[in-house]
Design an enzyme around this catalytic site. Structure first.
Site, mmCIF file in Angstrom:
data_model
loop_
_atom_site.group_PDB
_atom_site.id
_atom_site.type_symbol
_atom_site.label_atom_id
_atom_site.label_comp_id
_atom_site.label_asym_id
_atom_site.label_seq_id
_atom_site.Cartn_x
_atom_site.Cartn_y
_atom_site.Cartn_z
ATOM 1 N N LYS A 154 0.880 -1.179 0.000
ATOM 2 C CA LYS A 154 0.000 0.000 0.000
ATOM 3 C C LYS A 154 0.907 1.216 0.000
ATOM 4 C CE LYS A 154 -2.456 1.660 3.604
ATOM 5 N NZ LYS A 154 -3.611 1.812 4.518
ATOM 6 N N HIS A 190 -12.301 10.931 11.337
ATOM 7 C CA HIS A 190 -12.756 10.181 10.163
ATOM 8 C C HIS A 190 -12.986 8.694 10.466
ATOM 9 C CE1 HIS A 190 -13.187 9.182 5.973
ATOM 10 N NE2 HIS A 190 -12.220 8.295 6.065
ATOM 11 N N SER A 213 -5.456 11.088 17.140
ATOM 12 C CA SER A 213 -4.065 11.304 16.715
ATOM 13 C C SER A 213 -3.295 12.003 17.828
ATOM 14 C CB SER A 213 -4.031 12.093 15.407
ATOM 15 O OG SER A 213 -4.952 13.144 15.450
ATOM 16 N N GLY A 252 -3.533 -1.936 17.973
ATOM 17 C CA GLY A 252 -3.707 -2.128 16.524
ATOM 18 C C GLY A 252 -2.881 -1.095 15.777
HETATM 19 P P1 NAD Z 1 -8.817 12.603 12.222
HETATM 20 O O1 NAD Z 1 -7.775 13.633 11.968
HETATM 21 O O2 NAD Z 1 -10.022 12.562 11.362
HETATM 22 O O3 NAD Z 1 -9.304 12.717 13.751
HETATM 23 C C1 NAD Z 1 -8.390 12.864 14.809
HETATM 24 C C2 NAD Z 1 -9.060 12.642 16.141
HETATM 25 O O4 NAD Z 1 -8.058 12.732 17.157
HETATM 26 C C3 NAD Z 1 -10.118 13.687 16.490
HETATM 27 O O5 NAD Z 1 -11.163 13.066 17.221
HETATM 28 C C4 NAD Z 1 -9.356 14.657 17.411
HETATM 29 O O6 NAD Z 1 -10.202 15.335 18.314
HETATM 30 C C5 NAD Z 1 -8.469 13.669 18.146
HETATM 31 N N1 NAD Z 1 -7.273 14.271 18.753
HETATM 32 C C6 NAD Z 1 -6.229 14.822 18.097
HETATM 33 N N2 NAD Z 1 -5.312 15.236 18.985
HETATM 34 C C7 NAD Z 1 -5.782 14.930 20.231
HETATM 35 C C8 NAD Z 1 -5.297 15.102 21.552
HETATM 36 N N3 NAD Z 1 -4.115 15.671 21.787
HETATM 37 N N4 NAD Z 1 -6.061 14.667 22.562
HETATM 38 C C9 NAD Z 1 -7.254 14.081 22.342
HETATM 39 N N5 NAD Z 1 -7.757 13.887 21.116
HETATM 40 C C10 NAD Z 1 -7.035 14.310 20.073
HETATM 41 O O7 NAD Z 1 -8.049 11.200 12.205
HETATM 42 P P2 NAD Z 1 -8.632 9.752 11.839
HETATM 43 O O8 NAD Z 1 -8.534 9.532 10.378
HETATM 44 O O9 NAD Z 1 -9.918 9.523 12.545
HETATM 45 O O10 NAD Z 1 -7.476 8.843 12.491
HETATM 46 C C11 NAD Z 1 -7.318 8.795 13.887
HETATM 47 C C12 NAD Z 1 -5.956 8.187 14.199
HETATM 48 O O11 NAD Z 1 -5.927 6.845 13.713
HETATM 49 C C13 NAD Z 1 -4.777 8.898 13.529
HETATM 50 O O12 NAD Z 1 -3.706 8.952 14.441
HETATM 51 C C14 NAD Z 1 -4.435 7.983 12.352
HETATM 52 O O13 NAD Z 1 -3.092 8.108 11.945
HETATM 53 C C15 NAD Z 1 -4.732 6.636 12.994
HETATM 54 N N6 NAD Z 1 -4.946 5.516 12.073
HETATM 55 C C16 NAD Z 1 -4.528 4.310 12.492
HETATM 56 C C17 NAD Z 1 -4.697 3.211 11.693
HETATM 57 C C18 NAD Z 1 -4.254 1.858 12.173
HETATM 58 O O14 NAD Z 1 -4.244 0.904 11.403
HETATM 59 N N7 NAD Z 1 -3.946 1.694 13.433
HETATM 60 C C19 NAD Z 1 -5.316 3.337 10.439
HETATM 61 C C20 NAD Z 1 -5.780 4.593 10.043
HETATM 62 C C21 NAD Z 1 -5.598 5.688 10.891
#
Ligand code: NAD
Length: 322
Positions: free
Chosen positions: A67, A137, A199, A293
């Site tokens: 990917k 998201h 995040s 995860g």
């Molecule tokens: P997004 O940017 O749409 O949302 C981010 C979320 O994090 C929001 O709810 C925001 O309020 C919160 N946030 C940010 N900083 C914060 C803090 N200091 N304290 C509390 N809350 C905080 O992101 P998303 O697309 O929903 O992704 C969320 C996370 O998941 C990201 O870190 C992304 O990289 C990760 N992710 C992980 C995987 C995996 O396989 N584990 C896959 C995709 C995304």
């Protein structure tokens, strides 16, 4: 070569198919018939973008590929998703490119499926309250996939900016689940299963928040420095599981406890071992289980391969000479 465009994915892939693909590949990883290659992630010095590759090979399913994609923070102004990714599958016998598949929706589905697989194998059977930390998201995908695994009666949620929880409320209500925006204290006191999907670069959930018997799926930490849960007391109280130990201790949630010498790599169990019956998983009603995860390339290949099969079956695959 087959192309499955991003716009076709929603009509093809289901949460159930993603669950099956991810559960199988976690099992294959633990059986050492599938392995992930080292992750590449670079700030490219253009458009403020982070770009990289996640790749691997599953010898059991013959899924070989990668990917490629990342994060372009300026995309929203152009009407595009900030996270962009594409999955490439190769024929394991010849190296020829087999398929190119849109990876944006699949990333959300495979990430939610990982949390769901952890809940299916580690949460108490009588879990009734689902807690979600985060409202970005990924959050609604997580909630839908996890909600299908236990007889949940309601959802409680916390976000740094509570007004952003309205989307999640609508998604919960569409599932017929009452929804409440709560403090972290109330979320921890009520929840039998907690998904963290933020995040954040600092612990949000601490040991004081979490009651005995909870299963926590930490899904947000996928980069060095990110953190969602306390790396000391809560980790010491819990049994620790992950998708892949190598990623967990470098870019996953458990990186902090490893750096602080609170735990050793040997203290972390791969979820695939539980799926394969080589580890008992949860052994008591009072045990706290944490699944880290981190998101592995093999998950992407597994769901992309499923989607290619579905696209061919339903006649929406675009075939090109290549
Ligand atoms: P997004 O940017 O749409 O949302 C981010 C979320 O994090 C929001 O709810 C925001 O309020 C919160 N946030 C940010 N900083 C914060 C803090 N200091 N304290 C509390 N809350 C905080 O992101 P998303 O697309 O929903 O992704 C969320 C996370 O998941 C990201 O870190 C992304 O990289 C990760 N992710 C992980 C995987 C995996 O396989 N584990 C896959 C995709 C995304």
């Amino acid at each position: 070569m087959i192309i499955v465009p991003e716009k076709e994915i929603a009509g093809l892939m289901t949460a159930e198919a993603a669950f099956d693909a991810v559960e199988k590949v976690f099992a294959s990883m633990a059986a050492r018939t599938a392995y992930n290659f080292p992750v590449i992630r670079e700030a490219i010095g253009h458009a403020d973008a982070l770009y990289g590759f996640k790749s691997g090979f599953d010898r059991a399913a013959l899924n070989l590929g990668l990917k490629s994609g990342g994060y372009w923070p300026g995309n929203a102004q152009k009407g595009l998703t900030n996270h962009q990714s594409t999955i490439f599958l190769f024929d394991a016998d010849t190296g020829k490119c087999r398929a190119v598949v849109g990876g944006n929706l699949l990333t959300a589905l495979r990430t939610a499926a990982a949390a769901a697989v952890s809940v299916a194998h580690l949460a108490r059977k009588d879990a009734k309250v689902l807690g979600i930390v985060g409202a970005g998201h990924q959050a609604a995908y997580q909630m839908r996939a996890v909600a299908a695994q236990r007889p949940f009666e309601r959802v409680v949620a916390w976000n740094r900016t509570p007004e952003k929880l309205e989307g999640l409320r609508k998604a919960a209500e569409a599932l017929g689940l009452p929804f409440e925006s709560v403090s972290l204290e109330d979320l921890g006191a009520a929840s039998d299963v907690i998904v963290t999907i933020t995040s954040s670069f600092g612990a949000i959930l601490t040991s004081e928040h979490v009651k005995d018997g909870t299963h926590i799926a930490c899904m947000g930490t996928d980069t060095k420095g990110k953190q969602e849960v306390d790396a000391d007391k809560l980790i010491r109280r819990s049994t620790l599981f992950t998708d892949e130990v190598a990623q967990s201790v470098t870019i996953g949630e458990f990186q902090h406890a490893i750096i602080d010498l609170t735990i050793r790599k040997e203290d972390i169990v791969e979820l695939g071992q539980v799926i394969n019956g080589d580890h008992p998983g949860r052994t008591s009603e009072k045990e706290i289980t944490i699944f880290d995860g981190t998101g592995v390339g093999l998950q992407d290949l597994a769901v992309a391969s499923s989607v290619v099969d579905l696209a061919v079956k339903q006649g929406v695959a675009v075939e090109v000479e290549f």
